[in-house]
Scaffold this active site. Structure first.
Site, PDB file in Angstrom:
ATOM      1  N   ASP A   1       0.868  -1.182   0.000  1.00  0.00           N
ATOM      2  CA  ASP A   1       0.000   0.000   0.000  1.00  0.00           C
ATOM      3  C   ASP A   1       0.903   1.228   0.000  1.00  0.00           C
ATOM      4  OD1 ASP A   1      -1.605   2.136   0.743  1.00  0.00           O
ATOM      5  OD2 ASP A   1      -2.659   1.011   2.314  1.00  0.00           O
TER       6      ASP A   1
ATOM      7  N   TYR B   1      -8.942   3.642 -14.450  1.00  0.00           N
ATOM      8  CA  TYR B   1      -8.755   4.155 -15.804  1.00  0.00           C
ATOM      9  C   TYR B   1      -8.451   3.069 -16.839  1.00  0.00           C
ATOM     10  CZ  TYR B   1      -9.118   9.096 -14.385  1.00  0.00           C
ATOM     11  OH  TYR B   1      -9.570  10.318 -13.930  1.00  0.00           O
TER      12      TYR B   1
ATOM     13  N   GLY C   1      -9.735   4.382  -5.373  1.00  0.00           N
ATOM     14  CA  GLY C   1      -8.416   3.778  -5.612  1.00  0.00           C
ATOM     15  C   GLY C   1      -7.328   4.377  -4.747  1.00  0.00           C
ATOM     16  N   VAL C   2      -6.182   4.571  -5.355  1.00  0.00           N
ATOM     17  CA  VAL C   2      -5.023   5.071  -4.617  1.00  0.00           C
ATOM     18  C   VAL C   2      -5.275   6.518  -4.164  1.00  0.00           C
ATOM     19  CG1 VAL C   2      -3.645   5.860  -6.602  1.00  0.00           C
ATOM     20  CG2 VAL C   2      -2.503   4.976  -4.609  1.00  0.00           C
ATOM     21  N   ASP C   3      -6.003   7.271  -4.944  1.00  0.00           N
ATOM     22  CA  ASP C   3      -6.358   8.654  -4.610  1.00  0.00           C
ATOM     23  C   ASP C   3      -7.142   8.698  -3.291  1.00  0.00           C
ATOM     24  OD1 ASP C   3      -6.701  11.387  -4.940  1.00  0.00           O
ATOM     25  OD2 ASP C   3      -8.120  11.235  -6.603  1.00  0.00           O
TER      26      ASP C   3
ATOM     27  N   SER D   1      -2.996   4.859 -13.900  1.00  0.00           N
ATOM     28  CA  SER D   1      -4.026   4.530 -14.911  1.00  0.00           C
ATOM     29  C   SER D   1      -4.403   3.056 -14.992  1.00  0.00           C
ATOM     30  CB  SER D   1      -3.625   5.012 -16.328  1.00  0.00           C
ATOM     31  OG  SER D   1      -3.702   6.419 -16.437  1.00  0.00           O
ATOM     32  N   THR D   2      -3.770   2.202 -14.179  1.00  0.00           N
ATOM     33  CA  THR D   2      -4.036   0.759 -14.347  1.00  0.00           C
ATOM     34  C   THR D   2      -5.209   0.248 -13.517  1.00  0.00           C
ATOM     35  OG1 THR D   2      -2.482   0.102 -12.614  1.00  0.00           O
ATOM     36  CG2 THR D   2      -1.602   0.297 -14.861  1.00  0.00           C
ATOM     37  N   GLY D   3      -5.914   1.160 -12.816  1.00  0.00           N
ATOM     38  CA  GLY D   3      -7.068   0.752 -12.018  1.00  0.00           C
ATOM     39  C   GLY D   3      -8.353   1.194 -12.691  1.00  0.00           C
TER      40      GLY D   3
HETATM   41  N1  AR6 Z   1      -1.296   1.594  -2.964  1.00  0.00           N
HETATM   42  C1  AR6 Z   1      -0.733   1.272  -4.152  1.00  0.00           C
HETATM   43  N2  AR6 Z   1      -1.445   1.035  -5.273  1.00  0.00           N
HETATM   44  C2  AR6 Z   1      -2.791   1.115  -5.170  1.00  0.00           C
HETATM   45  C3  AR6 Z   1      -3.460   1.457  -3.979  1.00  0.00           C
HETATM   46  C4  AR6 Z   1      -2.654   1.695  -2.831  1.00  0.00           C
HETATM   47  N3  AR6 Z   1      -3.188   2.018  -1.651  1.00  0.00           N
HETATM   48  N4  AR6 Z   1      -4.795   1.450  -4.209  1.00  0.00           N
HETATM   49  C5  AR6 Z   1      -4.961   1.124  -5.511  1.00  0.00           C
HETATM   50  N5  AR6 Z   1      -3.756   0.911  -6.090  1.00  0.00           N
HETATM   51  P1  AR6 Z   1      -6.436   3.722  -9.466  1.00  0.00           P
HETATM   52  P2  AR6 Z   1      -6.201   5.162 -12.025  1.00  0.00           P
HETATM   53  C6  AR6 Z   1      -3.430   0.534  -7.476  1.00  0.00           C
HETATM   54  O1  AR6 Z   1      -7.795   3.246  -9.794  1.00  0.00           O
HETATM   55  O2  AR6 Z   1      -6.434   3.902 -12.776  1.00  0.00           O
HETATM   56  C7  AR6 Z   1      -9.436   7.523  -8.787  1.00  0.00           C
HETATM   57  O3  AR6 Z   1     -10.786   7.536  -8.455  1.00  0.00           O
HETATM   58  C8  AR6 Z   1      -4.517  -0.095  -8.303  1.00  0.00           C
HETATM   59  O4  AR6 Z   1      -4.593  -1.499  -8.040  1.00  0.00           O
HETATM   60  O5  AR6 Z   1      -6.166   4.185  -8.088  1.00  0.00           O
HETATM   61  O6  AR6 Z   1      -5.089   6.081 -12.440  1.00  0.00           O
HETATM   62  C9  AR6 Z   1      -8.931   8.895  -9.190  1.00  0.00           C
HETATM   63  O7  AR6 Z   1      -9.562   9.936  -8.475  1.00  0.00           O
HETATM   64  C10 AR6 Z   1      -4.023   0.198  -9.705  1.00  0.00           C
HETATM   65  O8  AR6 Z   1      -3.057  -0.775 -10.131  1.00  0.00           O
HETATM   66  O9  AR6 Z   1      -5.986   4.948 -10.450  1.00  0.00           O
HETATM   67  C11 AR6 Z   1      -9.251   8.936 -10.646  1.00  0.00           C
HETATM   68  O10 AR6 Z   1     -10.582   9.337 -10.863  1.00  0.00           O
HETATM   69  C12 AR6 Z   1      -3.293   1.538  -9.567  1.00  0.00           C
HETATM   70  O11 AR6 Z   1      -3.096   1.731  -8.154  1.00  0.00           O
HETATM   71  C13 AR6 Z   1      -9.062   7.514 -11.093  1.00  0.00           C
HETATM   72  O12 AR6 Z   1      -9.268   6.718  -9.933  1.00  0.00           O
HETATM   73  C14 AR6 Z   1      -4.065   2.716 -10.118  1.00  0.00           C
HETATM   74  O13 AR6 Z   1      -5.441   2.541  -9.857  1.00  0.00           O
HETATM   75  C15 AR6 Z   1      -7.650   7.266 -11.575  1.00  0.00           C
HETATM   76  O14 AR6 Z   1      -7.569   5.960 -12.083  1.00  0.00           O
END
Ligand code: AR6
Length: 170
Positions: free
Chosen positions: A11, A127, A33-35, A123-125
């Site tokens: 994390d 997005y 997600g991570v945000d 972008s791998t979640g």
């Molecule tokens: N630590 C590390 N990686 C993580 C964590 C964490 N705590 N949580 C998720 N991931 P995403 P995006 C991974 O969806 O695709 C948000 O709502 C996850 O498994 O967080 O860039 C924003 O506000 C994936 O591999 O980001 C935007 O609206 C990666 O982080 C949108 O999502 C990215 O997943 C951005 O989408």
């Protein structure tokens, strides 16, 4: 100067680094997600700083591929660098925008004087970017970046993502 690339599974909000990169959206006002995790653990100071940036510089939002820094609040870091990844498209090649997220984040890190930077797989979640292609772009971009950052750490949330990055690392 050489930049060391490291891969860890976990994390990103539990990491200790000068700067932690957030996969944000253009509103800068949080999301899932991570945000969501970064704002939850980092506390309200980060959102307050994002709101101030919206008001002062980014009234229309932060453009895709750009990056901007705030306090890291309660996280074990000095800064959070927020970057807006592209939504995956099967019909349009948006890889230059994804590469730009990594490059611009490192440029901001250099401006701040950060020496260790932790990245998620942008972008791998939500997005939808395929992990193997996202890993290749992330690693290629960081490897070819001109930066004073000494350690770039990719923090992969699950074992599958970690294995994909390991394979892409060669
Ligand atoms: N630590 C590390 N990686 C993580 C964590 C964490 N705590 N949580 C998720 N991931 P995403 P995006 C991974 O969806 O695709 C948000 O709502 C996850 O498994 O967080 O860039 C924003 O506000 C994936 O591999 O980001 C935007 O609206 C990666 O982080 C949108 O999502 C990215 O997943 C951005 O989408």
């Amino acid at each position: 100067m050489t930049t060391t690339l490291t891969l860890v599974q976990g994390d990103i909000t539990r990491q200790s680094a000068d700067a932690i990169v957030n996969a944000a959206n253009s509103s800068l006002l949080g999301g899932g997600g991570v945000d969501g995790a970064i704002h939850r653990r980092g506390g309200p100071e980060i959102l307050a700083a994002c709101r101030a940036l919206r008001a002062s510089h980014y009234g229309k939002g932060l453009a895709t591929g750009q990056a901007v820094a705030t306090t890291a609040g309660a996280l074990d870091a000095r800064w959070v660098i927020h970057t807006v990844g592209p939504v995956w498209s099967a019909t349009e090649d948006r890889s230059a925008l994804l590469a730009s997220c990594y490059r611009e984040s490192l440029r901001i890190a250099d401006e701040l004087g950060a020496r260790t930077v932790a990245f998620p797989a942008i972008s791998t979640g939500v997005y939808g970017w395929p992990m193997d292609d996202g890993a290749r772009i992330a690693l290629d971009t960081v490897r070819t970046a001109r930066t004073a950052v000494r350690e770039v750490r990719f923090v992969l949330f699950d074992d599958a993502a970690h294995r994909v990055f390991e394979a892409a690392m060669g």
